[in-house]
Design a protein around this motif. Structure first.
Motif, PDB file in Angstrom:
ATOM      1  N   VAL A  52      22.732  -0.290 -18.559  1.00 11.42           N
ATOM      2  CA  VAL A  52      22.220   1.068 -18.336  1.00 11.42           C
ATOM      3  C   VAL A  52      21.886   1.238 -16.861  1.00 11.42           C
ATOM      4  N   LEU A  53      21.160   0.271 -16.321  1.00 16.56           N
ATOM      5  CA  LEU A  53      20.792   0.329 -14.902  1.00 16.56           C
ATOM      6  C   LEU A  53      22.034   0.299 -14.025  1.00 16.56           C
ATOM      7  N   GLU A  54      22.988  -0.502 -14.412  1.00 19.37           N
ATOM      8  CA  GLU A  54      24.264  -0.610 -13.701  1.00 19.37           C
ATOM      9  C   GLU A  54      24.968   0.749 -13.641  1.00 19.37           C
ATOM     10  N   SER A  55      25.017   1.444 -14.761  1.00 16.39           N
ATOM     11  CA  SER A  55      25.685   2.745 -14.805  1.00 16.39           C
ATOM     12  C   SER A  55      24.995   3.757 -13.906  1.00 16.39           C
ATOM     13  N   ILE A  56      23.682   3.763 -13.925  1.00 19.16           N
ATOM     14  CA  ILE A  56      22.942   4.715 -13.095  1.00 19.16           C
ATOM     15  C   ILE A  56      23.120   4.367 -11.619  1.00 19.16           C
ATOM     16  N   GLU A  57      23.086   3.092 -11.278  1.00 15.96           N
ATOM     17  CA  GLU A  57      23.287   2.678  -9.892  1.00 15.96           C
ATOM     18  C   GLU A  57      24.696   3.043  -9.423  1.00 15.96           C
ATOM     19  N   ARG A  58      25.668   2.868 -10.278  1.00 14.85           N
ATOM     20  CA  ARG A  58      27.056   3.193  -9.922  1.00 14.85           C
ATOM     21  C   ARG A  58      27.194   4.682  -9.587  1.00 14.85           C
ATOM     22  N   ILE A  59      26.642   5.543 -10.430  1.00 12.97           N
ATOM     23  CA  ILE A  59      26.745   6.984 -10.184  1.00 12.97           C
ATOM     24  C   ILE A  59      25.930   7.378  -8.955  1.00 12.97           C
ATOM     25  N   THR A  60      24.825   6.686  -8.725  1.00  9.57           N
ATOM     26  CA  THR A  60      24.014   6.961  -7.538  1.00  9.57           C
ATOM     27  C   THR A  60      24.802   6.625  -6.276  1.00  9.57           C
ATOM     28  N   ASP A  89      14.202  11.393  -3.235  1.00  5.81           N
ATOM     29  CA  ASP A  89      13.934  10.452  -2.140  1.00  5.81           C
ATOM     30  C   ASP A  89      15.262   9.965  -1.564  1.00  5.81           C
ATOM     31  N   PRO A  90      15.528  10.233  -0.279  1.00  3.93           N
ATOM     32  CA  PRO A  90      16.808   9.832   0.303  1.00  3.93           C
ATOM     33  C   PRO A  90      16.882   8.334   0.616  1.00  3.93           C
ATOM     34  N   GLY A  91      15.743   7.673   0.634  1.00  4.50           N
ATOM     35  CA  GLY A  91      15.721   6.242   0.943  1.00  4.50           C
ATOM     36  C   GLY A  91      15.815   5.424  -0.316  1.00  4.50           C
ATOM     37  N   GLY A  92      15.383   4.234  -0.204  1.00  6.49           N
ATOM     38  CA  GLY A  92      15.356   3.374  -1.378  1.00  6.49           C
ATOM     39  C   GLY A  92      16.513   2.403  -1.403  1.00  6.49           C
ATOM     40  N   THR A  93      16.342   1.437  -2.241  1.00  6.76           N
ATOM     41  CA  THR A  93      17.349   0.402  -2.433  1.00  6.76           C
ATOM     42  C   THR A  93      17.614   0.275  -3.920  1.00  6.76           C
ATOM     43  N   LYS A 130      30.309  -6.329 -12.296  1.00  3.12           N
ATOM     44  CA  LYS A 130      28.885  -6.026 -12.163  1.00  3.12           C
ATOM     45  C   LYS A 130      28.578  -5.586 -10.736  1.00  3.12           C
ATOM     46  N   LEU A 131      27.710  -4.595 -10.636  1.00  3.76           N
ATOM     47  CA  LEU A 131      27.312  -4.031  -9.358  1.00  3.76           C
ATOM     48  C   LEU A 131      25.896  -4.458  -8.966  1.00  3.76           C
ATOM     49  N   LEU A 132      25.028  -4.666  -9.959  1.00  2.00           N
ATOM     50  CA  LEU A 132      23.645  -5.055  -9.684  1.00  2.00           C
ATOM     51  C   LEU A 132      23.601  -6.456  -9.081  1.00  2.00           C
ATOM     52  N   PRO A 133      22.673  -6.704  -8.165  1.00  2.00           N
ATOM     53  CA  PRO A 133      22.494  -8.067  -7.666  1.00  2.00           C
ATOM     54  C   PRO A 133      22.131  -8.997  -8.834  1.00  2.00           C
ATOM     55  N   PRO A 134      22.548 -10.249  -8.773  1.00  2.00           N
ATOM     56  CA  PRO A 134      22.330 -11.180  -9.891  1.00  2.00           C
ATOM     57  C   PRO A 134      20.866 -11.329 -10.308  1.00  2.00           C
TER      58      PRO A 134
END
Length: 183
Positions: free
Chosen positions: A29-37, A51-55, A154-158
């Motif tokens: 779920v987090l992966e999908s949201i990060e991908r679209i972000t 918020d334009p910043g963030g990681t 996978k896109l999220l850091p391990p």
């Protein structure tokens, strides 16, 4: 699913209501949201309070916080599975829906006591472009035209992946003490 949803099943007209909750492993779920972000790098998303910043770490933290988009639903589903209305909840996994959509839909029809309807899983249509644009996250609700498993790297850091791996409590028979149906 809001925090009050399970409680609302036991009041008034909803006494016969049933709830179908779509679930997916939290890292995906987090992966999908990060991908679209990342696909919308220059959009200010309401999901992250514009918020334009963030990681990826701060975004994941916000999503999984108690009131976050993922955290709120996750934390509402756990007590719902132990509520007096747990027999009126069906959990439908993303994996079942994408790998065997006909089986998934038949399980839903059986759960809500309706006759099955044949669906064309190769021609699905849904559009929420206007809503997604107002949210500042174009493509968030994009549905592919055919129901299929989308294999991807996978896109999220391990370390983030490991942090949320194993959080799929609906797969734990020791947690599902009321026997909520998981399809």
């Amino acid at each position: 699913m809001g925090a009050a949803a399970p409680r609302s099943l036991s009041h008034g007209r909803t006494q016969q209501a049933k709830m179908i909750c779509c679930v997916r492993d939290v890292p995906w779920v987090l992966e999908s949201i990060e991908r679209i972000t990342r696909e919308n790098t220059f959009e200010l998303s309401r999901i992250f309070d514009f918020d334009p910043g963030g990681t990826v770490y701060s975004r994941t933290g916000g999503l999984t916080a108690r009131g976050g988009m993922v955290g709120q639903a996750y934390n509402a589903l756990k007590p719902a599975m132990h509520s007096a209305e747990s027999n009126r909840i069906l959990l439908l996994t993303y994996e079942t829906l994408t790998r065997d959509p006909a089986f998934a839909m038949h399980a839903i029809y059986d759960f809500v006591s309706l006759p099955p309807f044949d669906h064309d899983f190769d021609h699905v249509s849904f559009n929420a472009a206007e809503f997604d644009a107002r949210l500042g996250t174009p493509g968030l609700h994009t549905v592919r035209p055919a129901v299929r498993v989308a294999e991807r790297d996978k896109l999220l850091p391990p370390d983030l992946w490991r942090r949320f791996e194993g959080e799929s409590f609906w797969q734990d028979t020791g947690f599902n003490t009321k026997g909520v149906r998981v399809v």
